[in-house]
Design a protein around this motif. Structure first.
Motif, PDB file in Angstrom:
ATOM      1  N   ASP A   3       0.714  -1.770  -0.071  1.00  0.00           N
ATOM      2  CA  ASP A   3       0.010   0.032  -0.809  1.00  0.00           C
ATOM      3  C   ASP A   3       0.482   1.306   0.172  1.00  0.00           C
ATOM      4  O   ASP A   3       1.273   1.577   0.578  1.00  0.00           O
ATOM      5  CB  ASP A   3      -1.042  -0.086   1.210  1.00  0.00           C
ATOM      6  N   ARG A   4       1.544   1.357  -1.375  1.00  0.00           N
ATOM      7  CA  ARG A   4       1.831   3.245  -1.165  1.00  0.00           C
ATOM      8  C   ARG A   4       1.609   4.207  -1.078  1.00  0.00           C
ATOM      9  O   ARG A   4       2.572   4.984  -0.510  1.00  0.00           O
ATOM     10  CB  ARG A   4       2.462   3.091  -3.383  1.00  0.00           C
ATOM     11  N   TYR A   5       0.398   4.067  -0.912  1.00  0.00           N
ATOM     12  CA  TYR A   5      -0.165   5.234   0.235  1.00  0.00           C
ATOM     13  C   TYR A   5       0.360   5.799   1.297  1.00  0.00           C
ATOM     14  O   TYR A   5       0.405   6.638   2.464  1.00  0.00           O
ATOM     15  CB  TYR A   5      -1.336   5.734  -0.573  1.00  0.00           C
ATOM     16  N   ALA A   6      -0.248   4.022   2.344  1.00  0.00           N
ATOM     17  CA  ALA A   6       0.592   4.286   3.748  1.00  0.00           C
ATOM     18  C   ALA A   6       1.330   4.322   3.812  1.00  0.00           C
ATOM     19  O   ALA A   6       2.121   5.306   4.983  1.00  0.00           O
ATOM     20  CB  ALA A   6      -0.246   2.534   4.150  1.00  0.00           C
ATOM     21  N   SER A   7       2.486   4.122   3.119  1.00  0.00           N
ATOM     22  CA  SER A   7       3.688   3.882   3.339  1.00  0.00           C
ATOM     23  C   SER A   7       3.948   5.922   3.216  1.00  0.00           C
ATOM     24  O   SER A   7       4.798   6.174   4.209  1.00  0.00           O
ATOM     25  CB  SER A   7       4.987   3.724   1.994  1.00  0.00           C
ATOM     26  N   PHE A   8       4.147   6.386   2.242  1.00  0.00           N
ATOM     27  CA  PHE A   8       4.291   8.033   2.051  1.00  0.00           C
ATOM     28  C   PHE A   8       3.574   8.770   3.473  1.00  0.00           C
ATOM     29  O   PHE A   8       3.920   9.318   3.795  1.00  0.00           O
ATOM     30  CB  PHE A   8       3.108   8.058   0.911  1.00  0.00           C
ATOM     31  N   VAL A   9       2.154   8.367   4.234  1.00  0.00           N
ATOM     32  CA  VAL A   9       1.824   8.851   5.081  1.00  0.00           C
ATOM     33  C   VAL A   9       2.625   8.787   5.843  1.00  0.00           C
ATOM     34  O   VAL A   9       2.693   9.883   7.031  1.00  0.00           O
ATOM     35  CB  VAL A   9       0.218   8.384   5.271  1.00  0.00           C
ATOM     36  N   GLN A  10       3.454   7.700   5.920  1.00  0.00           N
ATOM     37  CA  GLN A  10       4.058   7.791   7.136  1.00  0.00           C
ATOM     38  C   GLN A  10       5.654   8.515   7.530  1.00  0.00           C
ATOM     39  O   GLN A  10       5.954   8.447   7.949  1.00  0.00           O
ATOM     40  CB  GLN A  10       4.776   6.527   7.138  1.00  0.00           C
ATOM     41  N   SER A  11       6.195   9.093   5.900  1.00  0.00           N
ATOM     42  CA  SER A  11       6.438   9.739   6.511  1.00  0.00           C
ATOM     43  C   SER A  11       6.565  11.319   6.689  1.00  0.00           C
ATOM     44  O   SER A  11       5.537  11.133   6.432  1.00  0.00           O
ATOM     45  CB  SER A  11       7.330   9.672   3.795  1.00  0.00           C
ATOM     46  N   GLY A  12       7.611  11.610   6.284  1.00  0.00           N
ATOM     47  CA  GLY A  12       7.700  13.103   7.318  1.00  0.00           C
ATOM     48  C   GLY A  12       6.689  14.534   6.451  1.00  0.00           C
ATOM     49  O   GLY A  12       6.096  14.701   6.407  1.00  0.00           O
ATOM     50  N   VAL A  13       6.825  14.059   4.998  1.00  0.00           N
ATOM     51  CA  VAL A  13       6.401  14.940   3.534  1.00  0.00           C
ATOM     52  C   VAL A  13       5.157  14.415   4.099  1.00  0.00           C
ATOM     53  O   VAL A  13       4.133  15.332   3.824  1.00  0.00           O
ATOM     54  CB  VAL A  13       6.711  14.966   2.186  1.00  0.00           C
TER      55      VAL A  13
END
Length: 451
Positions: A3-13
């Motif tokens: 789930d790339r979106y969920a991974s992105f959400v966990q980043s600072g940006v």
């Protein structure tokens, strides 16, 4: 499937962007790991006056290593792992205020992936209409909490029939252990019924299926493979079954966990007899039957040929009936046995293009509800799980827009994992949950569909 979106959400940006735009914010869920505490924080235990469960619950949670607090012992700034509230003493709608008074001051103090569990009396077993009304109101409370608290917090309502029955008390302990732990990461907004029935405490709660022979159909891949591994981890002797075409994958799963592999097409006319003969010759019994095998043959009803209809109904529903009938007739499922069937959120809410699949999965729910009272007389429990959007090979084929909608349309804003379904099935298979019967537990992150 990632789930790339969920991974992105966990980043600072990602976190900053999600907050500014008000986008879905999938939390990182707490899942079970051996050696972890049951709940990572103190538990606030509350009770309405006259509640019949709080005293016993306090003792069992303390014995499980949980740090308990009451409302007078929670100072400002205390972060709580869970709320557990005995609402069985609420006999009138005006008394619902007691629950509000307990939860309201601390609603923002629950840790991420915390738990809220409310214990009540089944409305059908209340002594007055006013009591039944108040107890039914608890369902709206817990389901709303599951959608409000966020950060991976889940909320459940547990109906307890007879706390003085040893089987009920044991099943209540097993259910609390499941719901408080990381095993229930993707289960929220559920109403679980605990009645009277046979249940046995395990010697070791880390291996609650020790000595149990468990049949898993559809075990070669996806949810079935995850299920076989979780059951083996929990101590079961697994009999892993799938069609001959999946023989290589089935052998890999079986070899990894020390299971017995059985290649069999469940729709064959002699399949029930061949399976019964195998279980009788190799094990002499089967303590748990998990009907996981299932197929999809999607088309809108007007474009669906009869073969697509027949295949789905036969694999997903009719084969379960035939196998159950013969195993019960031959008494291969002993007293204390369990049957767990895999339904689907589609069987509750329906789904466009899946009339055959939704019909079969609704039929699974009917099977559980109709057999539960019959099997209770034999000391056997039967339940179903209804998965929502689970990250598997099948969901990976869904078009991107529909896939993203499926992932986000639940209180946890993400798809579940095969292990989430497996953990729930394993709990229903425990000997300690024998008094949990006739339930359909949704493993869907509290989906907005069918809620």
């Amino acid at each position: 499937m990632t789930d790339r979106y969920a991974s992105f959400v966990q980043s600072g940006v990602g976190r900053g962007l999600v907050k500014r735009l008000g986008l879905p914010d999938p939390p990182q869920l707490r899942r079970y790991r051996s050696g972890d505490p049951l709940i990572p924080g103190p538990v606030l235990l509350g009770a309405a006056p006259g509640g019949r469960l709080a005293g016993g619950i306090g003792k069992l949670l303390t014995a499980a290593g949980v740090e308990l607090r009451d409302a007078t012992d929670v100072t400002p700034g205390t972060r709580l792992g869970a709320f557990v509230y005995d609402a069985t003493g609420i006999t009138d709608s005006t008394a619902l205020r007691q629950l509000y008074d307990c939860l309201h001051p601390h609603a923002r103090s629950v840790l991420p992936s915390g738990r809220v569990i409310v214990l009540g009396t089944p409305p059908t077993e209340c002594s007055t209409p006013r009591q039944a009304t108040a107890q039914r109101a608890l369902e709206g409370l817990t389901r709303s909490i599951g959608k409000e608290f966020g950060r991976g917090v889940t909320a459940q309502l547990v109906h307890v029939t007879d706390a003085d029955n040893p089987g009920t008390a044991t099943s209540l302990e097993a259910t609390l252990r499941f719901l408080l732990s990381g095993r229930s990461a993707y289960v929220s907004g559920q109403v679980i019924q605990i009645g009277a029935g046979q249940a046995a405490l395990p010697t070791d709660w880390d291996r609650p299926l020790d000595g149990q022979v468990v049949l898993v159909t559809g075990a070669a891949r996806g949810i079935g493979a995850a299920l076989a591994r979780v059951l083996a981890r929990d101590g079961a002797q697994v009999v892993a079954l799938d069609v001959p075409a999946a023989g290589d994958e089935l052998a890999t799963v079986a070899n990894d966990i020390g299971a017995t592999a059985v290649q069999l097409d469940l729709t064959a006319p002699d399949a029930p007899a061949r399976l019964a003969d195998h279980l009788s010759a190799r094990h002499g019994r089967v303590d748990v039957v998990v009907h996981n095998a299932g197929i999809t043959r999607d088309r809108t009803l007007g474009r669906m040929d009869v073969d697509r209809w027949d295949q789905v109904i036969d694999v997903n529903l009719s084969s379960q009936e035939r196998i159950n009938d013969l195993l019960l007739e031959r008494e291969l499922i002993p007293t204390g046995g369990r049957i767990v069937s895999v339904s689907s959120i589609a069987g509750i809410a329906g789904n466009r293009g899946q009339t055959n699949y939704a019909t079969s999965k609704a039929g699974v729910i009917g099977l559980v509800e109709s057999l539960a009272p019959v099997l209770t007389e034999r000391g056997i429990s039967i339940n179903a799980v209804a998965p929502g959007f689970i990250e598997t090979r099948l969901t990976a084929r869904i078009p991107l827009v529909l896939r993203e909608a499926g992932r986000r349309m639940n209180s946890l804003a993400q798809g579940g994992l095969p292990v989430d379904v497996a953990e729930t099935i394993s709990w229903l298979a425990w000997p300690a949950t024998g008094a949990v019967s006739g339930n359909v537990v949704r493993v869907c992150g509290q989906s907005l569909l069918g809620a």
